[in-house]
Design an enzyme around this catalytic site. Structure first.
Site, PDB file in Angstrom:
ATOM      1  N   LYS A 198      -8.511   2.248   8.407  1.00 47.46           N
ATOM      2  CA  LYS A 198      -7.138   1.783   8.107  1.00 47.46           C
ATOM      3  C   LYS A 198      -6.737   2.199   6.699  1.00 47.46           C
ATOM      4  CE  LYS A 198      -5.965  -2.699   6.411  1.00 47.46           C
ATOM      5  NZ  LYS A 198      -5.259  -2.540   5.224  1.00 47.46           N
ATOM      6  N   ASN A 199      -7.665   2.035   5.735  1.00 51.66           N
ATOM      7  CA  ASN A 199      -7.303   2.257   4.329  1.00 51.66           C
ATOM      8  C   ASN A 199      -7.366   3.715   3.921  1.00 51.66           C
ATOM      9  OD1 ASN A 199      -6.819  -0.406   4.216  1.00 51.66           O
ATOM     10  ND2 ASN A 199      -8.716  -0.948   3.171  1.00 51.66           N
ATOM     11  N   ARG A 212       2.088  -2.746   1.666  1.00 48.38           N
ATOM     12  CA  ARG A 212       2.226  -2.244   0.290  1.00 48.38           C
ATOM     13  C   ARG A 212       2.377  -0.721   0.276  1.00 48.38           C
ATOM     14  NH1 ARG A 212       0.313  -5.019  -3.892  1.00 48.38           N
ATOM     15  NH2 ARG A 212      -1.041  -3.399  -4.686  1.00 48.38           N
ATOM     16  N   CYS A 214      -1.720  -8.772   1.828  1.00 52.25           N
ATOM     17  CA  CYS A 214      -2.416 -10.027   2.151  1.00 52.25           C
ATOM     18  C   CYS A 214      -2.365 -11.012   0.968  1.00 52.25           C
ATOM     19  CB  CYS A 214      -3.869  -9.722   2.466  1.00 52.25           C
ATOM     20  SG  CYS A 214      -4.059  -8.806   3.970  1.00 52.25           S
ATOM     21  N   ARG A 255      -1.493  -9.417  -6.063  1.00 52.90           N
ATOM     22  CA  ARG A 255      -1.282  -8.019  -5.668  1.00 52.90           C
ATOM     23  C   ARG A 255      -0.201  -7.342  -6.533  1.00 52.90           C
ATOM     24  NH1 ARG A 255      -3.508  -7.259  -0.614  1.00 52.90           N
ATOM     25  NH2 ARG A 255      -3.766  -5.103  -1.225  1.00 52.90           N
ATOM     26  N   ASP A 263     -14.010  -6.186   0.908  1.00 48.54           N
ATOM     27  CA  ASP A 263     -13.528  -6.431   2.274  1.00 48.54           C
ATOM     28  C   ASP A 263     -14.650  -6.794   3.229  1.00 48.54           C
ATOM     29  OD1 ASP A 263     -11.766  -3.758   1.256  1.00 48.54           O
ATOM     30  OD2 ASP A 263     -10.714  -5.585   1.819  1.00 48.54           O
ATOM     31  N   VAL A 280     -13.458  -8.520  -7.347  1.00 52.57           N
ATOM     32  CA  VAL A 280     -12.325  -7.607  -7.153  1.00 52.57           C
ATOM     33  C   VAL A 280     -11.000  -8.351  -7.018  1.00 52.57           C
ATOM     34  CG1 VAL A 280     -11.371  -5.765  -5.704  1.00 52.57           C
ATOM     35  CG2 VAL A 280     -13.850  -5.910  -6.083  1.00 52.57           C
ATOM     36  N   ARG A 294      -3.178  -5.828  12.300  1.00 58.92           N
ATOM     37  CA  ARG A 294      -2.896  -4.837  11.242  1.00 58.92           C
ATOM     38  C   ARG A 294      -4.088  -3.927  10.993  1.00 58.92           C
ATOM     39  NH1 ARG A 294      -0.834  -6.646   5.688  1.00 58.92           N
ATOM     40  NH2 ARG A 294      -1.258  -4.440   5.438  1.00 58.92           N
TER      41      ARG A 294
HETATM   42  C1  EPZ Z   1      -7.079  -1.368  -1.384  1.00 62.38           C
HETATM   43  O1  EPZ Z   1      -6.119  -2.282  -1.878  1.00 62.38           O
HETATM   44  C2  EPZ Z   1      -7.322  -1.793   0.057  1.00 62.38           C
HETATM   45  N1  EPZ Z   1      -6.052  -1.755   0.782  1.00 62.38           N
HETATM   46  C3  EPZ Z   1      -7.888  -3.207   0.084  1.00 62.38           C
HETATM   47  O2  EPZ Z   1      -8.166  -3.538   1.437  1.00 62.38           O
HETATM   48  C4  EPZ Z   1      -9.203  -3.208  -0.691  1.00 62.38           C
HETATM   49  O3  EPZ Z   1      -9.743  -4.516  -0.700  1.00 62.38           O
HETATM   50  C5  EPZ Z   1      -8.924  -2.749  -2.127  1.00 62.38           C
HETATM   51  O4  EPZ Z   1      -8.317  -1.445  -2.109  1.00 62.38           O
HETATM   52  C6  EPZ Z   1     -10.198  -2.687  -2.951  1.00 62.38           C
HETATM   53  O5  EPZ Z   1     -11.090  -1.794  -2.354  1.00 62.38           O
HETATM   54  C7  EPZ Z   1      -5.569  -0.566   1.183  1.00 62.38           C
HETATM   55  O6  EPZ Z   1      -6.133   0.483   0.918  1.00 62.38           O
HETATM   56  C8  EPZ Z   1      -4.290  -0.613   1.979  1.00 62.38           C
HETATM   57  P1  EPZ Z   1      -6.791  -2.206  -5.761  1.00 62.38           P
HETATM   58  P2  EPZ Z   1      -5.413  -1.996  -3.301  1.00 62.38           P
HETATM   59  O7  EPZ Z   1      -5.572  -1.569  -6.327  1.00 62.38           O
HETATM   60  O8  EPZ Z   1      -5.270  -0.532  -3.484  1.00 62.38           O
HETATM   61  C9  EPZ Z   1      -5.641  -5.162  -9.207  1.00 62.38           C
HETATM   62  C10 EPZ Z   1      -7.895  -4.749   3.439  1.00 62.38           C
HETATM   63  O9  EPZ Z   1      -8.159  -5.892   3.853  1.00 62.38           O
HETATM   64  N2  EPZ Z   1      -4.408  -4.376  -9.401  1.00 62.38           N
HETATM   65  O10 EPZ Z   1      -8.098  -1.506  -5.838  1.00 62.38           O
HETATM   66  O11 EPZ Z   1      -4.202  -2.827  -3.396  1.00 62.38           O
HETATM   67  C11 EPZ Z   1      -5.577  -5.981  -7.921  1.00 62.38           C
HETATM   68  O12 EPZ Z   1      -4.844  -7.161  -8.114  1.00 62.38           O
HETATM   69  C12 EPZ Z   1      -7.352  -4.573   2.037  1.00 62.38           C
HETATM   70  O13 EPZ Z   1      -8.011  -3.699   4.110  1.00 62.38           O
HETATM   71  C13 EPZ Z   1      -3.608  -4.639 -10.492  1.00 62.38           C
HETATM   72  O14 EPZ Z   1      -3.909  -5.512 -11.298  1.00 62.38           O
HETATM   73  O15 EPZ Z   1      -6.539  -2.574  -4.249  1.00 62.38           O
HETATM   74  C14 EPZ Z   1      -7.026  -6.264  -7.637  1.00 62.38           C
HETATM   75  O16 EPZ Z   1      -7.486  -7.347  -8.428  1.00 62.38           O
HETATM   76  C15 EPZ Z   1      -7.379  -5.869   1.233  1.00 62.38           C
HETATM   77  N3  EPZ Z   1      -2.457  -3.930 -10.658  1.00 62.38           N
HETATM   78  C16 EPZ Z   1      -7.716  -4.993  -8.134  1.00 62.38           C
HETATM   79  O17 EPZ Z   1      -6.785  -4.317  -8.981  1.00 62.38           O
HETATM   80  C17 EPZ Z   1      -2.090  -2.932  -9.800  1.00 62.38           C
HETATM   81  O18 EPZ Z   1      -1.033  -2.295 -10.005  1.00 62.38           O
HETATM   82  C18 EPZ Z   1      -8.100  -4.065  -6.980  1.00 62.38           C
HETATM   83  O19 EPZ Z   1      -6.901  -3.682  -6.367  1.00 62.38           O
HETATM   84  C19 EPZ Z   1      -2.923  -2.675  -8.673  1.00 62.38           C
HETATM   85  C20 EPZ Z   1      -4.078  -3.396  -8.502  1.00 62.38           C
END
Ligand code: EPZ
Length: 436
Positions: A23-24, A97, A121, A126, A311, A333, A419
């Site tokens: 998915k990701n 997103r 989610c 986020r 995840d 995370v 989803r």
């Molecule tokens: C991706 O989310 C995945 N989603 C998530 O999977 C996954 O858990 C995550 O990466 C970590 O591996 C998709 O790819 C669609 P991040 P993403 O940016 O890109 C902070 C699932 O269930 N952050 O690595 O949104 C954030 O709050 C989902 O499949 C900021 O602070 O994750 C978090 O604490 C859940 N500012 C950390 O970084 C930003 O602008 C990791 O987020 C962006 C992120």
């Protein structure tokens, strides 16, 4: 399809599930197709809502999308793109997103992009600050409108030097999707290097991009003036595989995940083995089983790749409620990825949450009052309950808990699970689960 199901627990899940693409990754690869002036083909695509959402967003922008669900092949003709307005994008995006990742490609192809209010989610707030900072550095102009953020690139997009304060997956993807056609060289330090990111880099390279990843997790991209379409087979969804593996452990079962790839699951497999789970890697998938006897408690910390993926945490926590002794989980995370355990406690689990960092990994949430560590005492027999799905992975974890519980649970708001888990109802039935 009703938005709730009844699950009668107490039966071991036995049999085979077919796990298709990640998915990701597939959602991002579909966005990357926008950069290509010719048709792209993506294979091994699962039938999940996120793919439908991206397909509709692409169509909104003039892409001719042909999605054959059975064969899992999506063909995208991006030769004639048109802008779309925020209201329509918001209508199609729902809580996804993904819209923010459309910005780079649309700015390159159309000179304009729009981001409606984003969802995702409920596992933290986020934010998208990393994304906006990157787009502005490339030269995008971001204006706040009543219907969302409007982006333009009056002077084009030029390569940047950037360092992420946290190796964000989305922010790394944002930079990649923008840098490949920006003018000049872009470097990114402290990049995310998840397998899904590597697959996106491979996809972009097929399109004509020039991208290198260094040993220190820095990425260098040499911008090119145009890109063509790709033909790519998605890597397997390692999160779905880990979810079925945890279900096998929690129900005392034996599940063959056809399509699972060991090379993306090292830290999960090590942890699964330490808890006492058995697995067998075969040429076409991985068999996960409960070998009998007590499960062992562990100290677990989630992390970015190649660490234990956040995840995988929620489904495994359900299995840890059945381990003999105290397990400790430190979620580094997301600040609120343990909230789902309240419902497990309603079912008889004994999970206590703490604000402290119960582990030695660097973590942004210590002393910030986020309950991001847990102590799980087991084994605790689980009893059926009425539970509402809070988020995608928490939701699947509730299905696992209901399958392990005695009695019949009602799980509501299960549309969220569609989803990210292809045909999960049919898969559960095929594994012998009693659901209706
Ligand atoms: C991706 O989310 C995945 N989603 C998530 O999977 C996954 O858990 C995550 O990466 C970590 O591996 C998709 O790819 C669609 P991040 P993403 O940016 O890109 C902070 C699932 O269930 N952050 O690595 O949104 C954030 O709050 C989902 O499949 C900021 O602070 O994750 C978090 O604490 C859940 N500012 C950390 O970084 C930003 O602008 C990791 O987020 C962006 C992120």
């Amino acid at each position: 399809m009703t938005d709730s199901i009844r699950v009668t627990g107490g039966r071991a899940l036995q049999g085979e599930v077919h796990v298709r693409g990640a998915k990701n990754f597939v959602s991002k690869a579909m966005v990357a197709a926008l950069l290509g002036s010719t048709t792209s083909t993506l294979r091994n695509v699962p039938k999940i809502l996120d793919v439908d959402i991206v397909a509709s967003l692409l169509s909104l922008h003039g892409v001719k999308v042909n999605y054959d669900v059975d064969s899992g092949v999506v063909v995208m003709d991006t030769s004639d793109l048109t802008p779309a307005d925020a209201v329509d994008i918001a209508k199609h995006a729902g809580s996804s997103r993904i819209p923010i990742l459309l910005c780079g490609p649309l700015l390159h192809r159309l000179g304009t992009a729009v981001i409606p209010d984003l969802g995702g989610c409920r596992i933290g707030d986020r934010p998208i600050d990393f994304h906006l900072e990157i787009l502005k550095k490339f030269g995008a102009v971001v204006e706040e409108g009543p219907d969302g953020l409007h982006l333009s690139a009056p002077n084009g997009l030029r390569g940047i030097k950037h360092e992420l304060s946290y190796p964000s997956v989305g922010a790394t993807e944002q930079l990649l999707l923008t840098a490949v056609m920006a003018d000049g060289i872009t470097t990114l330090h402290n990049a995310a290097v998840e397998p899904e990111i590597k697959d996106l880099i491979d996809t972009l390279q097929k399109m004509g991009a020039i991208i290198s990843v260094d040993t220190d997790r820095s990425i260098t991209i040499e911008g090119v003036s145009s890109l063509v379409g790709y033909d790519h087979v998605s890597l397997a969804d390692r999160i779905e595989v880990g979810s079925w593996a945890s279900a096998a452990l929690a129900t005392g079962g034996d599940i063959f995940a056809r399509g699972a790839q060991q090379r993306h699951m090292g830290s999960f497999l090590n942890t699964f083995r330490k808890v006492g789970g058995g697995f067998e890697v075969k040429p076409d998938g991985i068999r996960f089983f409960h070998p009998g006897g007590p499960l062992k408690p562990i100290a677990l910390q989630t992390d970015v790749h190649p660490g234990f993926m956040t995840d995988w945490q929620q489904p495994l926590v359900v299995a840890l409620t059945q381990a003999t002794g105290l397990s400790i989980v430190h979620e580094t995370v997301y600040e609120n990825r343990l909230g789902f355990t309240a419902a497990l406690n309603q079912m008889g689990a004994q999970v206590q949450l703490f604000r402290e960092c119960l582990g030695d990994k660097q973590c942004r949430f210590g002393q910030l009052n986020f309950k991001h560590s847990a102590v799980i005492s087991g084994p605790t027999p689980l009893k059926a309950a009425e539970i509402e799905v809070p988020d995608l992975r928490g939701g699947f974890s509730y299905l696992i808990a209901a399958l392990a519980a005695e009695g019949t649970s009602t799980v509501t708001n299960i549309g969220i699970i569609d989803r990210g888990y292809e045909n999960f109802r049919a898969k559960l039935t095929d594994l012998g689960a009693v659901i209706d």
